[in-house]
Design a protein around this motif. Sequence first.
Motif, short mmCIF file in Angstrom:
data_model
loop_
_atom_site.label_atom_id
_atom_site.label_comp_id
_atom_site.label_asym_id
_atom_site.label_seq_id
_atom_site.Cartn_x
_atom_site.Cartn_y
_atom_site.Cartn_z
N HIS A 171 0.46 -9.97 8.40
CA HIS A 171 -0.10 -9.25 9.56
C HIS A 171 -0.29 -10.22 10.73
CE1 HIS A 171 -0.68 -5.11 8.46
NE2 HIS A 171 -1.38 -5.39 7.38
N ASN B 286 -5.02 -0.09 18.19
CA ASN B 286 -6.01 0.68 18.97
C ASN B 286 -6.00 0.29 20.46
OD1 ASN B 286 -9.02 1.05 20.00
ND2 ASN B 286 -8.60 2.54 18.39
N GLY C 264 -7.69 6.30 11.86
CA GLY C 264 -7.67 5.46 13.08
C GLY C 264 -6.94 6.12 14.23
N PRO C 265 -5.65 6.47 14.03
CA PRO C 265 -4.92 7.10 15.13
C PRO C 265 -5.54 8.44 15.53
CG PRO C 265 -3.43 6.48 13.33
CD PRO C 265 -4.80 6.19 12.88
N SER D 12 -7.69 -4.41 9.47
CA SER D 12 -6.72 -3.54 8.80
C SER D 12 -7.45 -2.51 7.95
CB SER D 12 -5.79 -4.40 7.94
OG SER D 12 -6.53 -5.06 6.95
N GLY D 13 -6.67 -1.81 7.10
CA GLY D 13 -7.26 -0.79 6.26
C GLY D 13 -8.17 -1.36 5.19
N GLY D 14 -7.87 -2.58 4.73
CA GLY D 14 -8.64 -3.15 3.63
C GLY D 14 -9.38 -4.43 3.99
N HIS D 15 -9.20 -4.95 5.20
CA HIS D 15 -9.78 -6.25 5.56
C HIS D 15 -10.32 -6.28 6.99
CE1 HIS D 15 -7.09 -7.13 2.21
NE2 HIS D 15 -7.93 -8.10 1.91
N ASP E 5 -11.24 5.58 8.88
CA ASP E 5 -10.76 6.65 8.01
C ASP E 5 -11.92 7.52 7.50
OD1 ASP E 5 -8.19 5.71 8.38
OD2 ASP E 5 -8.17 4.50 6.56
N CYS F 94 0.84 -1.20 0.00
CA CYS F 94 0.00 0.00 0.00
C CYS F 94 0.88 1.25 0.00
CB CYS F 94 -0.95 -0.05 1.19
SG CYS F 94 -2.20 1.25 1.14
N GLY G 247 -10.77 -0.55 9.35
CA GLY G 247 -9.82 0.57 9.23
C GLY G 247 -10.36 1.64 8.28
N HIS H 248 -0.29 -10.86 2.17
CA HIS H 248 -0.17 -9.74 3.12
C HIS H 248 -0.90 -10.00 4.46
CE1 HIS H 248 0.46 -5.62 4.32
NE2 HIS H 248 -0.83 -5.39 4.43
N GLY I 113 -3.52 -2.92 11.02
CA GLY I 113 -3.32 -1.57 11.56
C GLY I 113 -4.20 -1.22 12.75
N VAL I 114 -5.46 -1.70 12.75
CA VAL I 114 -6.38 -1.34 13.84
C VAL I 114 -5.99 -2.06 15.16
CG1 VAL I 114 -8.83 -1.21 14.50
CG2 VAL I 114 -8.19 -0.90 12.12
N ASP J 86 1.88 -1.77 8.26
CA ASP J 86 2.65 -2.53 7.28
C ASP J 86 4.16 -2.41 7.54
OD1 ASP J 86 0.25 -3.10 6.19
OD2 ASP J 86 0.45 -1.79 4.44
N1 LIG Z 1 -4.76 3.35 16.75
C1 LIG Z 1 -5.55 3.01 15.75
N2 LIG Z 1 -6.87 2.82 15.96
C2 LIG Z 1 -7.70 2.47 14.96
N3 LIG Z 1 -7.29 2.30 13.69
C3 LIG Z 1 -6.00 2.46 13.43
C4 LIG Z 1 -5.05 2.83 14.43
N4 LIG Z 1 -3.82 2.93 13.84
C5 LIG Z 1 -4.01 2.64 12.53
N5 LIG Z 1 -5.31 2.37 12.27
C6 LIG Z 1 -5.92 2.07 10.97
O1 LIG Z 1 -5.24 0.99 10.38
C7 LIG Z 1 -5.37 1.07 8.96
C8 LIG Z 1 -4.03 0.80 8.32
O2 LIG Z 1 -3.70 -0.54 8.61
P1 LIG Z 1 -2.86 -1.43 7.61
O3 LIG Z 1 -1.60 -0.71 7.32
O4 LIG Z 1 -2.79 -2.77 8.16
O5 LIG Z 1 -3.85 -1.39 6.37
P2 LIG Z 1 -3.51 -1.62 4.85
O6 LIG Z 1 -2.20 -2.31 4.74
O7 LIG Z 1 -3.73 -0.33 4.16
O8 LIG Z 1 -4.68 -2.61 4.45
P3 LIG Z 1 -4.58 -4.21 4.32
O9 LIG Z 1 -3.60 -4.66 5.35
O10 LIG Z 1 -5.96 -4.68 4.56
O11 LIG Z 1 -4.10 -4.44 2.93
C9 LIG Z 1 -5.88 2.46 8.63
O12 LIG Z 1 -7.22 2.36 8.24
C10 LIG Z 1 -5.75 3.20 9.96
O13 LIG Z 1 -6.71 4.21 10.15
#
Ligand SMILES: Nc1ncnc2c1ncn2[C@@H]1O[C@H](COP(=O)(O)OP(=O)(O)OP(=O)(O)O)[C@@H](O)[C@H]1O
Length: 348
Positions: A115, A293, A184-185, A140-143, A171, A10, A167, A111, A289-290, A313
């Motif tokens: 995770h 939290n 998220g953050p 995560s952001g996509g799953h 956003d 990503c 995630g 991926h 990513g989530v 990631d």
């Molecule tokens: N403290 C937090 N609380 C809630 N959400 C969070 C926090 N920190 C990060 N995120 C969320 O995590 C997501 C990013 O996670 P990650 O990097 O795993 O996703 P990605 O790699 O884009 O998607 P995928 O892994 O599904 O392909 C974002 O949507 C972000 O807002």
Amino acid sequence: MKILGIETSCDETAAAIVEDGRKILSNVVVSQIDIFAEYGGVIPEVAARSHLEAILPVIDKALKDASCTWDDIDAIAVTYAPGLLGSLLIGTLTARTLAILHEKPLYAVHHLKSHVYANWILGDQNSTCPEFPILALVVSGGHTQILYMPFHNQFEIIGTTRDDAVGECFDKVAKILGLPYPGGPAIAKAAEDETHPGDPNRYILPHPKIDGLNFSFSGLKTAVLRTVQKEVGVPISYPSYKLKELLSKEQVCDFAASFQKTVVDILCEKIRKAQIEYPDVKGIVVAGGVSANKALRKALPEAYYPELKLSGDNGAMVAAACFFEIESGVKPTDPYKLNIYPRISIED
Ligand SMILES: Nc1ncnc2c1ncn2[C@@H]1O[C@H](COP(=O)(O)OP(=O)(O)OP(=O)(O)O)[C@@H](O)[C@H]1O
Ligand SMILES: [Mg+2]
């Protein structure tokens, strides 16, 4: 065994060297968050170009930080799916070229597996390994999925989102509240604001009526939108991007806390339900990513979580997943033929 893990699915360009799947020797992550904060989301073409600029320096730094030369590296692992097409291409083409050049076995890693395997990496919290069978909550952001994992490298999807990922929902709700990307953050921070800690019970948001272990988050996002519109006294036709001008700081913090609580409650409910349906389960791991939290970590304290720096990631989790794949008998892939799969499932 020392594995170089490369991740570009990503908007993070990442490389790491991990020994025997658990010990980090180096972990380099170059994030593009600053670029995309300006746009409020990832632009795939820009992400691919940024990966292209960063990838070789990032890999060089990973080798240097680990005090390794190419002779020390036993294998290369790279994310081949799922993710953004252009981003995946940069990582895989680089890994393929390096594998051919340095005559190293090349492994293609999914991926979401990466995770999940961030939970096996040693850190301040994780000195022991989760025991099988395991439930993996991928957020995560996509799953958003619940996986049943009877043993290493075996995954069955027992619950998944029917629409938005959790995630993604963080956003989108952040955007409605006028909070920055990634949401998220920003939501977590607003919920714990120093001058006005958010009230998680001020706004009552609905739990989706979805059977079994599946999830749905798009209705929750719309519920936040409608509740905000009602709160500030505008009709449902009012543009969402203008709502932030009408919200007070206190309202933003209370919405952030109420939304976060609702999400955490939904995730915990489903995990408890999964534990009842799969009574043989001995461990829970949270991934993606989530998993960073804090409210989720507090609500589900018995679960394993990745170190905070490994929840988003990174290349270390790719190398860790690869190690356990090799232990499970997975063979290297042909560096001349490796393809990318932007949407493939963890079960395929
Ligand atoms: N403290 C937090 N609380 C809630 N959400 C969070 C926090 N920190 C990060 N995120 C969320 O995590 C997501 C990013 O996670 P990650 O990097 O795993 O996703 P990605 O790699 O884009 O998607 P995928 O892994 O599904 O392909 C974002 O949507 C972000 O807002
Ligand atoms: Mg990810």
